[in-house]
Design a protein around this motif. Structure first.
Motif, mmCIF file in Angstrom:
data_model
loop_
_atom_site.group_PDB
_atom_site.id
_atom_site.type_symbol
_atom_site.label_atom_id
_atom_site.label_comp_id
_atom_site.label_asym_id
_atom_site.label_seq_id
_atom_site.Cartn_x
_atom_site.Cartn_y
_atom_site.Cartn_z
ATOM 1 N N GLY A 9 46.614 41.629 44.964
ATOM 2 C CA GLY A 9 45.966 41.146 46.179
ATOM 3 C C GLY A 9 45.330 39.799 45.960
ATOM 4 O O GLY A 9 45.302 39.279 44.841
ATOM 5 N N SER A 10 44.808 39.255 47.048
ATOM 6 C CA SER A 10 44.070 38.001 46.915
ATOM 7 C C SER A 10 42.599 38.290 46.610
ATOM 8 O O SER A 10 41.923 37.497 45.964
ATOM 9 C CB SER A 10 44.203 37.145 48.179
ATOM 10 N N PHE A 11 42.075 39.411 47.085
ATOM 11 C CA PHE A 11 40.709 39.846 46.775
ATOM 12 C C PHE A 11 39.697 38.728 47.025
ATOM 13 O O PHE A 11 38.876 38.409 46.169
ATOM 14 C CB PHE A 11 40.600 40.355 45.330
ATOM 15 N N ASP A 12 39.749 38.163 48.233
ATOM 16 C CA ASP A 12 38.900 37.005 48.573
ATOM 17 C C ASP A 12 37.921 37.353 49.686
ATOM 18 O O ASP A 12 38.098 36.888 50.817
ATOM 19 C CB ASP A 12 39.781 35.820 48.962
ATOM 20 N N PRO A 13 36.893 38.165 49.411
ATOM 21 C CA PRO A 13 36.475 38.769 48.159
ATOM 22 C C PRO A 13 36.929 40.227 48.068
ATOM 23 O O PRO A 13 37.445 40.799 49.033
ATOM 24 C CB PRO A 13 34.953 38.724 48.256
ATOM 25 N N ILE A 14 36.664 40.834 46.904
ATOM 26 C CA ILE A 14 36.934 42.256 46.736
ATOM 27 C C ILE A 14 35.943 43.044 47.587
ATOM 28 O O ILE A 14 34.757 42.702 47.655
ATOM 29 C CB ILE A 14 36.883 42.660 45.250
ATOM 30 N N ASP A 49 39.220 31.839 39.793
ATOM 31 C CA ASP A 49 38.294 32.152 38.697
ATOM 32 C C ASP A 49 37.067 32.902 39.192
ATOM 33 O O ASP A 49 36.600 33.847 38.547
ATOM 34 C CB ASP A 49 37.873 30.876 37.963
ATOM 35 N N GLU A 50 36.528 32.496 40.341
ATOM 36 C CA GLU A 50 35.372 33.202 40.911
ATOM 37 C C GLU A 50 35.752 34.631 41.291
ATOM 38 O O GLU A 50 34.982 35.569 41.051
ATOM 39 C CB GLU A 50 34.845 32.466 42.142
ATOM 40 N N ARG A 51 36.930 34.814 41.868
ATOM 41 C CA ARG A 51 37.377 36.166 42.240
ATOM 42 C C ARG A 51 37.542 37.038 41.007
ATOM 43 O O ARG A 51 37.137 38.208 41.008
ATOM 44 C CB ARG A 51 38.682 36.102 43.027
ATOM 45 N N LEU A 52 38.137 36.479 39.953
ATOM 46 C CA LEU A 52 38.293 37.241 38.708
ATOM 47 C C LEU A 52 36.928 37.655 38.158
ATOM 48 O O LEU A 52 36.738 38.805 37.739
ATOM 49 C CB LEU A 52 39.051 36.402 37.665
ATOM 50 N N VAL A 148 26.728 42.391 44.159
ATOM 51 C CA VAL A 148 27.002 41.105 43.517
ATOM 52 C C VAL A 148 27.935 40.252 44.377
ATOM 53 O O VAL A 148 27.803 39.030 44.427
ATOM 54 C CB VAL A 148 27.560 41.299 42.077
ATOM 55 N N VAL A 149 28.846 40.885 45.081
ATOM 56 C CA VAL A 149 29.761 40.164 45.975
ATOM 57 C C VAL A 149 29.006 39.698 47.215
ATOM 58 O O VAL A 149 29.193 38.565 47.677
ATOM 59 C CB VAL A 149 30.978 41.042 46.342
ATOM 60 N N ALA A 150 28.132 40.544 47.754
ATOM 61 C CA ALA A 150 27.320 40.145 48.908
ATOM 62 C C ALA A 150 26.475 38.926 48.566
ATOM 63 O O ALA A 150 26.390 37.975 49.360
ATOM 64 C CB ALA A 150 26.437 41.307 49.363
ATOM 65 N N ASP A 151 25.876 38.930 47.386
ATOM 66 C CA ASP A 151 25.076 37.781 46.950
ATOM 67 C C ASP A 151 25.936 36.526 46.831
ATOM 68 O O ASP A 151 25.529 35.441 47.250
ATOM 69 C CB ASP A 151 24.400 38.073 45.607
#
Length: 162
Positions: A9-14, A49-52, A148-151
């Motif tokens: 997936g692209s997971f932008d964001p997960i 890189d940020e997504r990883l 952490v993703v919300a932040d």
């Protein structure tokens, strides 16, 4: 026999929906690779890189899980990593129509099978696009993405000025 699968997936964001599929795949298969698509023709909110980094932060130390990037055809990634199965989450019938075409093409050109997991009902409405839209306008993200993703979303939109 070890069974290896990829959750692409692209997971932008997960989202929590993505994580649900990843965790359930880890319970059912010997080895799972989360493969993050790097598409140079498409600009995401987060860099690859940020997504990883975000994915690694939220999956923790799951023994049978790896997080990698890929570019190009998923079947080529699968061959290069000795992965024989693609695992995809489905939210609705509309997802199935598109994903079935992809599954058939991946089988035809690469001999790679696809298994589908239905998303848990509490996550069936989630999409990265919808989450980004809510975050862009400062809406609540509880129950959609890990903290952490919300932040990271709030920081990204604050830096961009909304």
């Amino acid at each position: 026999m070890t069974v290896s699968v990829v959750v692409p997936g692209s997971f932008d964001p997960i989202t929590l929906g993505h994580l649900d599929i990843v965790r359930r795949a880890c319970e059912r298969f010997d080895h799972v690779t989360v493969a993050v698509l790097e598409n140079p023709r498409k600009q995401g909110l987060f860099s690859v890189d940020e997504r990883l980094q975000l994915i690694r932060a939220v999956v923790g130390e799951i023994d049978n899980l790896a997080v990698e990037r890929f570019e190009g055809l998923l079947v080529d990634f699968c061959r290069a990593h000795d992965i024989g199965i693609i695992c995809k989450g489905l939210r609705a019938v509309s997802d199935f129509e598109y994903e079935l075409q992809m599954a058939q093409m991946n089988r035809r050109i690469g001999g790679i099978e696809t298994v589908f997991m239905s998303t848990s009902p509490e996550h069936s409405y989630l999409s990265s696009s919808l989450v980004k839209e809510v975050a862009r306008y400062g809406g609540p993200l509880d129950g959609t993405v890990p903290d952490v993703v919300a932040d990271a979303l709030r920081d990204k939109f604050a830096a961009a000025g909304g």
